[in-house]
Design an enzyme around this catalytic site. Sequence first.
Site, PDB file in Angstrom:
ATOM      1  CD1 TRP A 101      -2.158  -2.288   1.568  1.00 44.40           C
ATOM      2  CD2 TRP A 101      -2.980  -1.165  -0.188  1.00 44.40           C
ATOM      3  NE1 TRP A 101      -3.139  -3.056   0.997  1.00 44.40           N
ATOM      4  CE2 TRP A 101      -3.659  -2.395  -0.083  1.00 44.40           C
ATOM      5  CE3 TRP A 101      -3.327  -0.306  -1.230  1.00 44.40           C
ATOM      6  CZ2 TRP A 101      -4.667  -2.773  -0.972  1.00 44.40           C
ATOM      7  CZ3 TRP A 101      -4.327  -0.684  -2.122  1.00 44.40           C
ATOM      8  CH2 TRP A 101      -4.980  -1.901  -1.986  1.00 44.40           C
ATOM      9  CG  ASP A 176      -3.270   4.112   3.840  1.00 43.27           C
ATOM     10  OD1 ASP A 176      -4.343   3.931   4.448  1.00 43.27           O
ATOM     11  OD2 ASP A 176      -2.980   3.520   2.782  1.00 43.27           O
ATOM     12  CE  LYS A 200      -8.888  -1.580   3.907  1.00 44.29           C
ATOM     13  NZ  LYS A 200      -8.991  -2.819   3.117  1.00 44.29           N
TER      14      LYS A 200
HETATM   15  N1  PMP Z   1      -4.502   1.570   1.886  1.00 45.62           N
HETATM   16  C1  PMP Z   1      -4.629   0.448   2.595  1.00 45.62           C
HETATM   17  C2  PMP Z   1      -3.761   0.232   3.809  1.00 45.62           C
HETATM   18  C3  PMP Z   1      -5.563  -0.517   2.219  1.00 45.62           C
HETATM   19  O1  PMP Z   1      -5.693  -1.649   2.917  1.00 45.62           O
HETATM   20  C4  PMP Z   1      -6.370  -0.285   1.091  1.00 45.62           C
HETATM   21  C5  PMP Z   1      -7.440  -1.259   0.646  1.00 45.62           C
HETATM   22  N2  PMP Z   1      -7.256  -2.564   0.952  1.00 45.62           N
HETATM   23  C6  PMP Z   1      -6.175   0.883   0.377  1.00 45.62           C
HETATM   24  C7  PMP Z   1      -5.249   1.798   0.809  1.00 45.62           C
HETATM   25  C8  PMP Z   1      -6.982   1.180  -0.840  1.00 45.62           C
HETATM   26  O2  PMP Z   1      -8.224   1.577  -0.441  1.00 45.62           O
HETATM   27  P1  PMP Z   1      -9.439   1.763  -1.455  1.00 45.62           P
HETATM   28  O3  PMP Z   1      -9.657   0.454  -2.113  1.00 45.62           O
HETATM   29  O4  PMP Z   1     -10.515   2.201  -0.532  1.00 45.62           O
HETATM   30  O5  PMP Z   1      -9.034   2.809  -2.426  1.00 45.62           O
END
Ligand code: PMP
Length: 369
Positions: A101, A176, A200
């Site tokens: 991520w 994040d 989540k």
């Molecule tokens: N950052 C993290 C730590 C994530 O776990 C996720 C999704 N699994 C995201 C960003 C991306 O998020 P989204 O799909 O809501 O754009």
Amino acid sequence: MQRPYNFSAGPAAIPVEVLEQAAAEMLDWHGSGMGVMEMSHRGKEFVSICEQAEADLRELLAVPAEFRILFMQGGGLAENAIVPLNLSRAATVDFVVTGSWSQKSQKEARKYAAEVNVIASGEDSGFTTLPDPARWQPSRGASYLHICSNETIHGIEFHELPDLRALGSDAPLVIDFSSQVASRPVDWSRVGLAFGGAQKNIGPAGLTIVVVREDLLGHALAACPSAFDYRIVADHHSMYNTPPTWGIYVAGLTFQWLKRQREGAASGVAAMELRNKAKAQLLYDTIDRSQFYVNKVAPHCRSRMNIPFFLQDETRNDAFLAGARARGLLQLKGHKSVGGMRASLYNAMPLAGVQALVEYMKAFEQKHA
Ligand code: PMP
């Protein structure tokens, strides 16, 4: 009602009381004659829902007064662009890469920041450990430093946020916290901005939560879309454009649920932290004591929320998953980029769910070892 235990990484399980309340209020919210999805976001009913949700989140996370809470859309990946659009000031930004991520985040920032420096990375370890913050060297004059406080795929978590001032930097820390939000308290004295999707630990997909220090507003690049300009969103109390009304409503129900949770003398997020520690400990202990399962992450940075594990004999993966499903243990398959299994233990997962999982794991091991 006893439902199967859902270990999805997100969208993920929601507390059953929250789902039941949303169902009960679906056709008529509080005698208004309307369901929440059918209300104008500018009407007094929805405005009251939104204000309550924001106040409850502020209380739960102990967000200080100098921070604004924004309800946005686009998820974590959109924030990967929205943060540099608002905070980079077309200058240098720093990243620490600890898994998929944060890797994605630094790549996206390159479109907007003049320079992106990856000042530390866990890639050499195969993302099994965190680069030691004591050795980070933030760039001089960087507009911010970004970390992912919990890597949902690799199962790595910062158990203490880095103190950038101690590293000689006054850059704001951007976190994040998509898969960490509301699972434990946040040390806001170390944070400039935090963002995360709701899907989540909080509610349905479609809502993004941003908590941003007031002094970081008002510096967006000229090209920043108005609907993504934090100053504009804040000035309009998250109603510059139509906000994700259903998501905010369900998140609000989850916040109320969180406020009711107790664990000994602790309540709310502090109670969740105690539970989350106990849940994760039980699963890690089971993995570590067996010759059959393995988790490769260094113990000091193992995630409490997302626990990837592998069968030593990967040919048994399908049988493991099928047996789990048959016992009502759902969505344990690991992320496609790493394989194996992953158990996500967000707030809505009770200890009993983890107990059921470890019993199954032991039984499966006995049968196949
Ligand atoms: N950052 C993290 C730590 C994530 O776990 C996720 C999704 N699994 C995201 C960003 C991306 O998020 P989204 O799909 O809501 O754009």
